[in-house]
Design an enzyme around this catalytic site. Structure first.
Site, PDB file in Angstrom:
ATOM      1  N   ASP A 404       9.167 -10.460   4.687  1.00 45.82           N
ATOM      2  CA  ASP A 404       8.653 -11.679   5.319  1.00 45.82           C
ATOM      3  C   ASP A 404       9.813 -12.528   5.845  1.00 45.82           C
ATOM      4  O   ASP A 404      10.976 -12.270   5.549  1.00 45.82           O
ATOM      5  CB  ASP A 404       7.836 -12.458   4.265  1.00 45.82           C
ATOM      6  CG  ASP A 404       7.056 -13.595   4.879  1.00 45.82           C
ATOM      7  OD1 ASP A 404       6.794 -13.567   6.088  1.00 45.82           O
ATOM      8  OD2 ASP A 404       6.701 -14.538   4.131  1.00 45.82           O
ATOM      9  N   GLU A 407      12.316 -13.438  11.045  1.00 50.09           N
ATOM     10  CA  GLU A 407      12.453 -13.641  12.513  1.00 50.09           C
ATOM     11  C   GLU A 407      13.889 -13.939  12.929  1.00 50.09           C
ATOM     12  O   GLU A 407      14.205 -13.682  14.084  1.00 50.09           O
ATOM     13  CB  GLU A 407      11.544 -14.796  12.966  1.00 50.09           C
ATOM     14  CG  GLU A 407      10.070 -14.462  12.874  1.00 50.09           C
ATOM     15  CD  GLU A 407       9.557 -14.357  11.436  1.00 50.09           C
ATOM     16  OE1 GLU A 407      10.068 -15.114  10.586  1.00 50.09           O
ATOM     17  OE2 GLU A 407       8.703 -13.521  11.170  1.00 50.09           O
ATOM     18  N   ASP A 488       0.821 -15.739   9.936  1.00 49.97           N
ATOM     19  CA  ASP A 488      -0.042 -16.764   9.332  1.00 49.97           C
ATOM     20  C   ASP A 488      -1.175 -17.195  10.248  1.00 49.97           C
ATOM     21  O   ASP A 488      -1.065 -18.175  10.978  1.00 49.97           O
ATOM     22  CB  ASP A 488       0.820 -17.975   8.936  1.00 49.97           C
ATOM     23  CG  ASP A 488       1.834 -17.592   7.872  1.00 49.97           C
ATOM     24  OD1 ASP A 488       1.701 -16.496   7.292  1.00 49.97           O
ATOM     25  OD2 ASP A 488       2.751 -18.400   7.624  1.00 49.97           O
TER      26      ASP A 488
END
Ligand code: GLC
Length: 778
Positions: A404, A407, A488
């Site tokens: 997770d 980015e 999300d």
């Protein structure tokens, strides 16, 4: 907002464009044209794959190790012809023609019928400061798909799409940058289809006629324009070639295509045990439980909370006994802890594994563990170190990793004392010494590098078992290392509806193993939304329910008896379909075909399918028309040409037609094509609960064929031939239907089983499966 480089829009800047060809060279790979100082190289990699590069300086950039999976030199030489005329240089392959016009130098491709595609617009190719760009014509009735992870509907014509990975928290239809950056798309019109892979990891952008209808453009902050043209014409052919270039997914463990339950967080051993028990008591199938960040000790990656998860190996061992696999989340931010005894931090510091700024200081940002530093995944030794560090998890029995915040996300969580938004500086050096670059080139690769480190590490740590890998961020080729979820989302009907076109466009970008959080991550679902979402979730290649910590509970049983019943029924259907689904994963792994497919994938010449985003194929045989709105119990359905059957009622329809389907809450309309062959198994509470002693082949009257794939579902032995394929064929002949079963191929023998051939609406014939060929007549 990320650094959007303070530039004027593309059309407002001044560009130097490629001038006339001044000299031409050829070799057995292609054609090289000098245009003044600039160099254009057009190479032919396969009959349907062309690489175009333009170096304004005349000097092509060196190859990057993190680029495409298959280097030019790995392609066998291709038979092609090159003709030079006064006006142009023409390259012919078996499938297409590439014409390079001399003055000014412009490129146009043609199929064998002379239909033009990927045709340069007047401006052609140009450069301005540190930017290069290309402009091409949009044909009438041309539509654009792919682009990786995107919100909105299917077709991206008249939109602008930026490729720059971002924590896209709270995304809506208006979002541009997303978690994934995949600079690939396909353009389709009747009988013509091609793909473009923009081979740049720097910031890049496509404009699909937003600035100028009739022209699409691509630009990137790189010193060279480098793109591949992939001729189809069908989406399947485009993807087959594109995934040869960027790679295909490995076969995942079969348990990972069962149902996954997740929440931020199931925060203690106790809670997890109760959750697992609840699934078994309620007879709701489930294979995987995810542990979110609270299993860690103070959010330190690769640690366990001594209080809440004191005995992880015992917990995971007990869960394994009960048929559950455990997946743990891993974040890239390593807690900055110079004074403490945190080995990961100390090791990383000692070996200089963390990203530094241009001034040499280690870069830090704030994430879950507060002040954190970030591994430089572009370096092979860092990937190796990180991959091995997963031992703290696999030693306890963890079977999959969920990557997770890669980015990389740092600033949008307002933690820390500085309270300012800091980004990774674009000039921070990254990569190994011999290939060093800056964050500007490495940014989009961060999630990809982390996924690679994870997948390779897991294969070292668990050499006999396939592992499951999930990532939020990635770049083109991420499918080689990981599955992907859509980040999300929210418990909104709009996000339920959005999920199908989003996942379809991911599939059309080469990433087949994808899912969105069932029920919505943020916010509270209603019972009705949750039931509808579980139905749609049955179709997601990755079927995972997840919810955020601030939400009410979102397990299948919390919404009352009716919702629980619907969830159970659709999760059970997922398990009954596993033999079919697993074959689809094998197809994805061997051909690059998506698992979830928009209708245009199978009907690329049917204009009605071009904008159709709310119906979807699961493999080639099952087509779903879900409901995405509250209070709706009827919906319009389009059936393309051919004969169709209603999955539930067996009603027969002649396409092409529209119909109004009855869809009360417990019913998601499903259709199958005539001649469909779908292998199914009995319901199980988890994938390997017991051997499949009964395989049901559901066959719908008509003509069709299906190649069924099997192996042990968990080891790597299939790589050495321990797999089995069986070709089933059905043919309708007047009054009779005949089913042909070919002898099983491969070296894997399934457990003893009865095969029941069911010709839907007609009858059944069982037989003991000994792998030999046979013919059945109905
Ligand atoms: C991010 C992830 C989400 C996860 C949360 C806590 O928001 O996208 O899935 O639950 O972080 O780890």
């Amino acid at each position: 907002m990320p650094q959007v480089f303070g530039k004027l829009p593309i059309h407002a800047r001044s560009w130097t464009t490629l001038g006339a060809v001044t000299s031409v060279e050829k070799d057995d790979r292609g054609v090289y044209c000098r245009c003044g100082d600039a160099l254009l190289s057009v190479t032919v990699l396969t009959q349907a794959l062309i690489r175009v590069r333009v170096a304004p300086t005349g000097q092509l950039l060196p190859r990057r190790s993190w680029a495409v999976a298959k280097d030019d030199a790995d392609y066998l030489p291709v038979l092609m012809g090159v003709q030079e005329t006064e006006d142009a240089i023409e390259i012919n392959t078996d499938k297409m023609l590439v014409r390079i016009e001399r003055d000014p130098c412009r490129i146009v491709c043609m199929d064998q019928a002379g239909r033009r595609f990927a045709e340069d617009a007047e401006t052609g190719i140009g450069w301005s400061e540190n930017t290069v760009a290309g402009w091409k014509k949009i044909a009438a009735d041309e539509h654009f798909y792919g682009f990786g992870e995107r919100t909105g509907l299917l077709d991206k014509r008249a939109e602008r799409k930026t490729n720059w990975t971002l924590d896209a928290l709270d995304y809506t239809t208006l979002a541009d940058e997303m978690y994934q950056a995949i600079p690939f798309f396909m353009a389709l019109r009747p009988h013509v289809g091609y793909g473009i892979f923009f081979n740049t990891t720097f910031w890049s952008q496509f404009d699909l006629g937003a600035s100028k209808p009739g022209m699409w453009q691509m630009e990137t902050h790189s010193g060279e324009l480098d793109y591949y043209i992939v001729y189809g014409p069908t989406p399947a052919e485009i993807l087959e070639t594109y995934t040869q270039l960027t790679g295909r997914m490995p076969l995942p463990p079969k348990w990972s295509i069962g149902y996954h339950q997740c929440r931020w967080s199931y925060e203690s051993e106790d809670v997890v045990r109760k959750l697992a028990q609840e699934f078994r008591d309620r007879r709701i199938p489930c294979d995987v439980i995810h542990l979110d960040i609270d299993y860690m000790n103070g959010y330190r990656v690769f640690t366990w909370s001594p209080k809440r998860f004191a005995e992880p190996a015992k917990l995971i061992g007990d869960l394994k006994e009960a048929g559950f696999n455990v997946v743990t989340i891993v974040d890239p931010g390593v807690k900055y802890e110079p004074e403490a005894d945190y080995t990961l931090f100390e090791d990383g510091l000692e070996h200089d594994y963390f990203v530094r700024q241009a001034n040499g200081e280690i870069f830090h940002g704030y994430v879950w563990p507060d002040k954190a530093v970030f591994p430089d995944f572009l370096k092979p030794d860092v990937r190796h170190w990180w991959g091995d560090a997963q031992k703290a998890l696999t030693d306890a029995g963890v079977a999959g990793i969920w990557n997770d915040m890669n980015e990389p996300a740092i600033v949008d969580r307002p933690f820390g004392d500085e309270g300012v938004h800091i980004w990774f500086p674009l000039d921070s050096p990254q990569g190994p010494a011999e290939e060093q670059t800056t964050h500007a080139e490495a940014h989009n690769l961060y999630g990809l590098g982390m996924s690679q480190a994870c997948a390779e590490g897991l294969e070292r740590l668990r050499p006999n078992e396939r592992s499951f890998v999930l990532t939020r961020s990635g770049y083109a080729g991420v499918q080689r290392w990981s599955s992907v979820w859509m980040g999300d989302n929210q418990s909104w009907w709009e996000h339920l509806e959005l999920s199908i076109p989003m996942l379809c466009n991911m599939g059309l970008s080469g990433v087949a193993f994808v899912g969105a959080d069932i029920g919505g991550f943020a916010g509270n679902a209603t019972a009705e939304l949750f039931a509808r979402w579980m139905q749609v979730g049955l179709l997601y290649p990755l079927m995972r329910a997840h919810s955020s910590m601030k939400t009410e509970k979102h397990e299948p049983w919390v919404f009352g008896e009716q919702t629980e019943r619907i969830c159970r029924e659709y999760i059970e259907l997922r398990y009954r379909l596993l033999p079919y689904l697993y074959t689809l994963f094998w197809e994805a792994a061997t051909t690059g075909a998506p698992i979830l497919r928009p209708l245009l994938y199978h009907y690329p010449n049917d204009r009605q399918t071009y904008a159709l985003y709310d119906q979807v194929f699961l493999g080639a045989s099952i087509m779903a028309a879900p409901v995405y709105r509250p209070g709706v119990d009827h919906r319009a359905v389009y059936l393309p040409e051919g004969v169709w059957y209603d999955w539930w009622t067996g009603d027969r329809y002649e396409g092409s037609t529209h119909l109004l389907a009855h869809a009360p809450l417990e019913r998601m309309p499903l259709y199958v094509k005539a001649g469909a062959i779908i292998p199914m198994q009995p319901v199980m509470q988890y994938v390997d609960e017991h051997p499949i002693d009964e395989l049901r082949l559901r066959i719908w009257p008509g003509d069709g064929e299906f190649t069924f794939y099997e192996d042990d579902g968990h080891s790597f032995e299939y790589r050495d031939g321990a797999w089995a394929t069986t070709v089933y064929r059905v043919a309708a002949d007047g009054e009779h239907t005949t089913v042909y079963i070919q002898a099983r191929q491969g070296h894997w023998t399934p457990p003893a089983r009865t095969v029941i051939v069911e010709l839907v609406g007609v009858g059944e014939q069982p037989f003991e499966d000994d792998g030999s060929d046979r013919t059945l007549t109905f």
